[in-house]
Design a protein around this motif. Structure first.
Motif, PDB file in Angstrom:
ATOM      1  N   SER A  20      -5.341   7.390  -2.198  1.00 29.29           N
ATOM      2  CA  SER A  20      -3.965   7.538  -1.189  1.00 29.29           C
ATOM      3  C   SER A  20      -4.086   8.798  -0.579  1.00 29.29           C
ATOM      4  CB  SER A  20      -2.929   7.163  -1.903  1.00 29.29           C
ATOM      5  OG  SER A  20      -1.673   7.532  -1.094  1.00 29.29           O
ATOM      6  N   ARG A  21      -3.329   8.945   0.598  1.00 28.34           N
ATOM      7  CA  ARG A  21      -3.223  10.343   1.191  1.00 28.34           C
ATOM      8  C   ARG A  21      -1.766  10.679   0.061  1.00 28.34           C
ATOM      9  NH1 ARG A  21      -4.853  11.076   6.217  1.00 28.34           N
ATOM     10  NH2 ARG A  21      -5.919   9.278   7.100  1.00 28.34           N
ATOM     11  N   GLY A  22      -1.602  11.905  -0.229  1.00 32.63           N
ATOM     12  CA  GLY A  22      -0.295  12.067  -1.094  1.00 32.63           C
ATOM     13  C   GLY A  22       0.403  13.341  -0.741  1.00 32.63           C
ATOM     14  N   GLU A  53       4.593   5.820  -3.824  1.00 30.51           N
ATOM     15  CA  GLU A  53       4.662   7.025  -2.942  1.00 30.51           C
ATOM     16  C   GLU A  53       3.992   6.634  -1.541  1.00 30.51           C
ATOM     17  OE1 GLU A  53       5.175  10.117  -3.510  1.00 30.51           O
ATOM     18  OE2 GLU A  53       5.159  10.190  -5.823  1.00 30.51           O
ATOM     19  N   ALA A  54       2.963   5.673  -1.522  1.00 32.33           N
ATOM     20  CA  ALA A  54       2.511   5.163  -0.246  1.00 32.33           C
ATOM     21  C   ALA A  54       3.595   4.372   0.682  1.00 32.33           C
ATOM     22  CB  ALA A  54       1.441   4.183  -0.501  1.00 32.33           C
ATOM     23  N   ARG A  57       6.117   7.061   2.066  1.00 34.03           N
ATOM     24  CA  ARG A  57       5.886   7.685   3.120  1.00 34.03           C
ATOM     25  C   ARG A  57       5.801   6.728   4.528  1.00 34.03           C
ATOM     26  NH1 ARG A  57       2.163   9.593  -0.638  1.00 34.03           N
ATOM     27  NH2 ARG A  57       0.382   8.071  -0.077  1.00 34.03           N
ATOM     28  N   TYR A  58       5.549   5.501   4.190  1.00 30.85           N
ATOM     29  CA  TYR A  58       5.696   4.386   5.309  1.00 30.85           C
ATOM     30  C   TYR A  58       6.995   4.249   5.840  1.00 30.85           C
ATOM     31  CZ  TYR A  58       6.506  -0.353   7.560  1.00 30.85           C
ATOM     32  OH  TYR A  58       6.860  -1.107   8.192  1.00 30.85           O
ATOM     33  N   ASN A 270      -2.090   2.733   4.681  1.00 28.48           N
ATOM     34  CA  ASN A 270      -1.326   2.973   3.848  1.00 28.48           C
ATOM     35  C   ASN A 270      -1.823   2.929   2.242  1.00 28.48           C
ATOM     36  OD1 ASN A 270       0.382   1.363   6.000  1.00 28.48           O
ATOM     37  ND2 ASN A 270       1.516   3.381   5.219  1.00 28.48           N
ATOM     38  N   VAL A 271      -2.495   1.983   1.953  1.00 20.50           N
ATOM     39  CA  VAL A 271      -3.319   1.860   0.939  1.00 20.50           C
ATOM     40  C   VAL A 271      -4.686   1.254   1.099  1.00 20.50           C
ATOM     41  CG1 VAL A 271      -3.346   0.656  -1.501  1.00 20.50           C
ATOM     42  CG2 VAL A 271      -0.981   1.342  -0.515  1.00 20.50           C
TER      43      VAL A 271
END
Ligand code: CA
Length: 297
Positions: A20-22, A53-54, A57-58, A270-271
């Motif tokens: 994931s980006r975090g 978290e994902a 963010r979305y 996103n994931v």
């Protein structure tokens, strides 16, 4: 603390169980670094946090206050069927026959484009001009014939199982594919009996632009009567991911081919899961996370 949760769920083993980006912050023992980071530490609890978290963010970028999941939109090649090796092989062989160079690996990066666009990109690269319509038509016909000379592609491991979970959860699964192969479309009903309604499918015959344009997914939303925040997309190709993201839908990438997972994250996923099996194994946690996260305004 860096342990893989379950090596059996790693499928083709080309990526960790989830990525994931975090944001940059710490939660417990997990350091969420900024972008991107690989999460090797996949305890059950950690995965749940990562999904949350994902989703957060979305919601932040889309402006929706929550995901009220009603429908799951599945790409077909490379997601429901393990058909991409045959496509990549057919592309490579037929292009070579015409002195055009497209490696099997590169074919994966073009997945989702129309056949005509793929042929033209390769032709342009080599000759600096467009391929003629006749040339495109004949190469594409050969490619389809070559593809169809293969044995029937198998169901992707984990696909049937996750579909059953999704249906049992009261959600509507749909297929959104750029494919116009009648054989493959017909095989959906044989391999996934009772799972998909024909009138809820989007295929090459329905759309004008195709992926990476959002059109196929926007059409799926329309057909299913759902909003972008009432669906999620499951894709394996960078351009499919782009299409899902451009339609404003939470998009899950499953890396079932040889490409680097980072390409799918860069496309906006996103994931990211390393396989359909990993997506299936984590379905409960993901579904739970959708119900847990609201954007606080
Ligand atoms: Ca695909």
């Amino acid at each position: 603390n860096c342990i893989l949760k379950d090596t059996n769920s790693l499928g083709n083993n080309k990526a960790p169980a989830c990525e994931s980006r975090g944001f940059v912050h710490k939660k417990g023992d997990v350091h969420f670094d900024t972008p991107p980071f690989l999460l090797y530490l996949c305890s059950h609890k950690t995965i749940g946090i990562m999904f949350q978290e994902a989703i957060a963010r979305y919601l932040q970028s889309s402006g929706y206050s929550q995901i009220q999941l009603k429908s799951v939109l599945f790409d077909m090649d490379g997601v429901l069927f393990n058909s991409m090796p045959y496509h990549a092989d057919a592309w490579h062989k037929v292009m070579e026959r015409h002195d055009l160079h497209l490696s099997r690996e590169e074919a994966y990066l073009h997945e989702g484009r129309t056949g005509a666009a793929t042929i033209n990109i390769v032709y342009q690269r080599q000759y600096g001009k467009d391929a003629t319509p006749e040339m495109i038509k004949s190469i594409y016909a050969e490619k389809s014939a070559e593809f169809n000379s293969n044995p029937e592609p198998e169901r992707m491991p984990g696909a049937w199982e996750v579909l059953q979970k999704i249906k049992a959860d009261g959600l509507v699964p749909m297929v959104v594919t750029g494919s116009g192969q009648h054989s493959l479309l017909d095989r959906l009903s044989h391999n996934f009996p009772g799972m998909f309604h024909r009138e809820l499918m989007v295929t090459a015959f329905d759309v004008k632009y195709g992926k990476p344009h959002p059109e196929p997914y926007l059409m799926a939303l329309q057909k299913g009567g759902v909003k972008p925040n009432e669906a999620i997309v499951v894709e394996n190709a960078p351009m499919g991911v782009q299409a899902g993201v451009a339609a404003g839908i939470f998009t899950i990438a499953v890396n079932t081919g040889p490409i680097n997972g980072q390409v799918l994250l860069d496309a906006g996923a996103n994931v990211l899961f390393p396989s359909m099996q990993a997506f299936c194994d984590n379905w409960e946690k993901l579904h739970e996370a959708f119900g847990q996260i609201n954007r606080t305004l």
